[in-house]
Scaffold this motif. Sequence first.
Motif, mmCIF file in Angstrom:
data_model
loop_
_atom_site.group_PDB
_atom_site.id
_atom_site.type_symbol
_atom_site.label_atom_id
_atom_site.label_comp_id
_atom_site.label_asym_id
_atom_site.label_seq_id
_atom_site.Cartn_x
_atom_site.Cartn_y
_atom_site.Cartn_z
ATOM 1 N N GLN A 41 18.585 8.753 12.098
ATOM 2 C CA GLN A 41 19.429 9.849 11.620
ATOM 3 C C GLN A 41 19.820 9.627 10.158
ATOM 4 N N ILE A 42 20.184 8.398 9.826
ATOM 5 C CA ILE A 42 20.576 8.055 8.453
ATOM 6 C C ILE A 42 19.400 8.258 7.507
ATOM 7 N N ASP A 43 18.215 7.812 7.909
ATOM 8 C CA ASP A 43 17.018 7.990 7.078
ATOM 9 C C ASP A 43 16.711 9.474 6.867
ATOM 10 N N SER A 44 16.881 10.273 7.918
ATOM 11 C CA SER A 44 16.638 11.709 7.803
ATOM 12 C C SER A 44 17.627 12.358 6.838
ATOM 13 N N LEU A 45 18.898 11.962 6.913
ATOM 14 C CA LEU A 45 19.905 12.514 6.004
ATOM 15 C C LEU A 45 19.688 12.058 4.562
ATOM 16 N N ALA A 46 19.108 10.893 4.378
ATOM 17 C CA ALA A 46 18.794 10.430 3.023
ATOM 18 C C ALA A 46 17.687 11.291 2.410
ATOM 19 N N LYS A 47 16.727 11.709 3.233
ATOM 20 C CA LYS A 47 15.622 12.545 2.752
ATOM 21 C C LYS A 47 16.032 14.014 2.615
ATOM 22 N N HIS A 48 16.880 14.473 3.512
ATOM 23 C CA HIS A 48 17.319 15.874 3.538
ATOM 24 C C HIS A 48 18.848 15.895 3.603
ATOM 25 N N PRO A 49 19.507 15.683 2.456
ATOM 26 C CA PRO A 49 20.973 15.569 2.454
ATOM 27 C C PRO A 49 21.672 16.818 2.995
ATOM 28 N N GLU A 50 22.775 16.585 3.672
ATOM 29 C CA GLU A 50 23.631 17.651 4.159
ATOM 30 C C GLU A 50 25.047 17.368 3.682
ATOM 31 N N ALA A 51 25.779 18.425 3.410
ATOM 32 C CA ALA A 51 27.188 18.272 3.025
ATOM 33 C C ALA A 51 28.003 17.968 4.268
ATOM 34 N N VAL A 52 29.159 17.358 4.046
ATOM 35 C CA VAL A 52 30.040 17.020 5.152
ATOM 36 C C VAL A 52 31.471 17.394 4.787
ATOM 37 N N HIS A 53 32.186 17.927 5.753
ATOM 38 C CA HIS A 53 33.616 18.199 5.594
ATOM 39 C C HIS A 53 34.348 17.066 6.312
ATOM 40 N N LYS A 54 35.147 16.299 5.545
ATOM 41 C CA LYS A 54 35.850 15.150 6.109
ATOM 42 C C LYS A 54 37.349 15.398 6.115
ATOM 43 N N THR A 55 37.972 15.014 7.208
ATOM 44 C CA THR A 55 39.417 15.040 7.323
ATOM 45 C C THR A 55 39.862 13.619 7.657
ATOM 46 N N ILE A 56 40.783 13.108 6.860
ATOM 47 C CA ILE A 56 41.266 11.745 7.046
ATOM 48 C C ILE A 56 42.780 11.791 7.228
ATOM 49 N N LEU A 57 43.261 11.142 8.277
ATOM 50 C CA LEU A 57 44.691 10.991 8.515
ATOM 51 C C LEU A 57 45.009 9.501 8.451
ATOM 52 N N LEU A 58 45.931 9.147 7.566
ATOM 53 C CA LEU A 58 46.325 7.749 7.426
ATOM 54 C C LEU A 58 47.816 7.699 7.128
ATOM 55 N N ALA A 59 48.540 6.993 7.967
ATOM 56 C CA ALA A 59 49.987 6.835 7.798
ATOM 57 C C ALA A 59 50.691 8.180 7.664
ATOM 58 N N GLY A 60 50.267 9.163 8.464
ATOM 59 C CA GLY A 60 50.918 10.467 8.454
ATOM 60 C C GLY A 60 50.485 11.394 7.336
ATOM 61 N N SER A 176 42.709 8.134 11.489
ATOM 62 C CA SER A 176 41.621 8.892 12.099
ATOM 63 C C SER A 176 40.797 9.551 10.997
ATOM 64 N N LEU A 177 39.548 9.704 11.278
ATOM 65 C CA LEU A 177 38.596 10.328 10.368
ATOM 66 C C LEU A 177 37.735 11.260 11.195
ATOM 67 N N MET A 178 37.535 12.450 10.719
ATOM 68 C CA MET A 178 36.628 13.387 11.394
ATOM 69 C C MET A 178 35.679 13.961 10.367
ATOM 70 N N GLY A 179 34.418 13.972 10.705
ATOM 71 C CA GLY A 179 33.403 14.531 9.830
ATOM 72 C C GLY A 179 32.616 15.609 10.538
ATOM 73 N N VAL A 180 32.371 16.697 9.835
ATOM 74 C CA VAL A 180 31.571 17.806 10.356
ATOM 75 C C VAL A 180 30.436 18.042 9.365
ATOM 76 N N LEU A 181 29.198 17.862 9.802
ATOM 77 C CA LEU A 181 28.069 18.133 8.947
ATOM 78 C C LEU A 181 27.916 19.637 8.819
ATOM 79 N N LEU A 182 27.786 20.103 7.596
ATOM 80 C CA LEU A 182 27.749 21.537 7.323
ATOM 81 C C LEU A 182 26.309 22.021 7.244
ATOM 82 N N PRO A 183 26.018 23.146 7.877
ATOM 83 C CA PRO A 183 24.650 23.679 7.810
ATOM 84 C C PRO A 183 24.338 24.107 6.368
ATOM 85 N N LYS A 184 23.076 24.025 6.054
ATOM 86 C CA LYS A 184 22.641 24.393 4.701
ATOM 87 C C LYS A 184 22.671 25.880 4.516
#
Length: 184
Positions: A41-60, A176-184
């Motif tokens: 999966q990592i190799d595929s994403l390196a060849k065909h990059p996709e954007a990601v929406h990340k949400t990070i919660l740390l210490a509130g 907590s961290l959540m990532g959503v890969l965004l369609p092209k």
Amino acid sequence: MLISRIHFFLIASCLLVACKPSVEERVKPVFYPWEKYLTAQIDSLAKHPEAVHKTILLAGKKEEKQLKEMDWKQEWAMFLHADLNKPAAATSYDNLSEDGFVWYSLKANESLPVKKLYIQLDALDRPAKVEIEIEEKNFLFETHKKLHMNFADGRVQTYSIEGSQQMRWMSPTHYSLMGVLLPK
């Protein structure tokens, strides 16, 4: 005569040691090849990059960002380290798998960090959903992590890491961290 017997014994001993398989050769992978699948999966994403929406919660505090480039190997390092196909893990897990899912649970008398690896499979035996529980304890700290990854058509769609870390004599830090890969 005695010298030739000694030479023979030394040569035979060397041959036996040289022919003895290493631990890695003797212990064949017995678990689902999770690390290989994720590395693909990592190799595929390196060849065909996709954007990601990340949400990070740390210490509130909440932080959201959208990234077009990502070091996926670094981002998914915790998922990669949950590979059970290591010689030390060969006999440390109960296999609770059935048709449609792979489930390994650490035996009660074992002390490895990965406590549970659960993979729900799709109709083509590819991961559809992955859950991993990791716990580590030592004199200075204690950590708990729950990792989740969801797939569609064999490709990662979302992933999350929830955890806490507590240093001795300090209150725990939750994140907590959540990532959503965004369609092209």
